[in-house]
Design an enzyme around this catalytic site. Structure first.
Site, PDB file in Angstrom:
ATOM      1  N   CYS A 179     146.173  48.093 108.302  1.00  0.00           N
ATOM      2  CA  CYS A 179     145.771  47.299 107.135  1.00  0.00           C
ATOM      3  C   CYS A 179     144.488  47.839 106.518  1.00  0.00           C
ATOM      4  O   CYS A 179     144.287  47.739 105.303  1.00  0.00           O
ATOM      5  CB  CYS A 179     145.552  45.835 107.533  1.00  0.00           C
ATOM      6  SG  CYS A 179     147.031  44.976 108.120  1.00  0.00           S
TER       7      CYS A 179
ATOM      8  N   CYS B  11     144.119  44.402 112.349  1.00  0.00           N
ATOM      9  CA  CYS B  11     145.187  45.370 112.043  1.00  0.00           C
ATOM     10  C   CYS B  11     144.594  46.675 111.524  1.00  0.00           C
ATOM     11  O   CYS B  11     144.040  46.719 110.418  1.00  0.00           O
ATOM     12  CB  CYS B  11     146.149  44.757 111.029  1.00  0.00           C
ATOM     13  SG  CYS B  11     147.306  45.932 110.298  1.00  0.00           S
TER      14      CYS B  11
END
Length: 327
Positions: free
Chosen positions: A90, A87
């Site tokens: 993230c 991700c």
């Protein structure tokens, strides 16, 4: 939270990890008071706190969730960062959350959960995308936001979380921070028996009994915030019992003017932690409807505001959006 069969039932807001809804507030206040007293005792004795005993950023797994998150949440708000290695957002949000956890010096604890390595927790929380950030306070799940956010917005959310934790649940962080002066937090007040009975009915899945019990409390105490919150949660849980997530969302997408479909979808959005989606859906539906239909949707939106709490910044934003649509 979304169980593995994609159906939402009476345990949806508590889930397999037994997130006690409102009941834990009184117990949490007592435990937090005991923890503060112990830190104050150590300070008076000249015992310095051991930083390793109060880690502010922790990696959590399915095996450690109960201890590291649910139990710890009785002393300090625990912010949960659902993340994944693949991700990209993230990689910006997670370091920011870690830095803020250190900066807040014990007023919150950050629990990091790798969604790939902890898929059962991911399913139980209904995580549909990362990053996703939630919190647990006194055993109660508090959805925060999903997706990347600016640091300014994250600070606002954390500040509001701390305020709600202190005012509504009596949970005052401070693990690893200097001990507070004895008596500073105020005395622990025992829970009202009528309110305790309502909480117990909610915990055992007796939604009808819980609703009636909360209503009884509100007859005597119309301004009881905890009873209002419990009633709103119990009514939400009863509405989503037996609903199939895929079916409801398909119906809502097929006909944006179908008021009942939009109401059901908004309920499921909220239970799944997608607070902004639930609010946005109903605000948009208010804008498309008139007369009794509009009033029905508006009142449901106000009920969902009660579930989240009037202090939440997402509620404030949605109230503004609703006012713009209405006027």
């Amino acid at each position: 939270m979304q169980p593995r069969n994609s159906r939402l039932n009476s345990s949806a807001l508590r889930g397999a990890v037994d997130l006690a809804a409102v009941k834990a507030a009184g117990e949490a206040a007592q435990k937090a008071e005991q923890a503060r007293a112990e830190r104050a005792r150590q300070a008076e004795a000249g015992i310095a706190p051991d930083p390793s005993a109060y880690p502010l950023v922790i990696d959590v797994t399915e095996d450690t969730f109960e201890t590291e998150v649910v139990q710890r949440s009785t002393e300090v708000p625990v912010v949960i960062d659902f993340w994944a290695e693949w991700c990209e957002p993230c990689k910006q949000l997670s370091p920011m959350l870690e830095r803020l956890a250190e900066e807040y010096a014990g007023r919150i604890v950050l629990a990091k959960i790798d969604v790939e390595a902890n898929q059962l927790l991911t399913q139980q929380f209904g995580i549909q995308g990362v990053p996703a950030v939630m919190a647990v306070v006194a055993g109660q799940l508090v959805p925060l936001f999903q997706g990347a956010e600016s640091e300014a917005n994250v600070r606002k959310v954390l500040d509001q979380l701390i305020l709600v934790a202190e005012q509504r649940f009596g949970v005052v962080g401070g693990a690893g921070a200097p001990a507070e002066a004895p008596g500073e937090a105020g005395p622990y007040l025992p829970e009202d028996p009528a309110l305790a009975a309502a909480h117990e009915a909610l915990d055992r899945g007796d939604l009808g009994g819980a609703i009636q019990a909360y209503q009884n409390v509100l007859v005597d105490e119309p301004g009881n915030t905890e009873a209002k919150l419990g009633l709103a949660q119990a009514e939400l849980l009863r509405r989503v019992e037996g609903l199939d997530l895929a079916t409801v969302r398909a119906a809502a997408a097929a006909d944006p003017k179908d008021v009942e479909a939009q109401l059901k979808a908004a309920d499921l959005d909220l239970v799944g932690g997608h607070v902004e989606d639930a609010f946005g859906r109903l605000v948009a539906t208010v804008g498309r409807t008139f007369g009794e239909d509009r009033d029905t949707v508006r009142l449901r939106l106000l009920e969902l505001f009660e579930v989240i709490g009037s202090e939440d910044p997402r509620v404030t934003a949605a109230r503004g959006a609703l006012a713009r649509v209405l006027f």
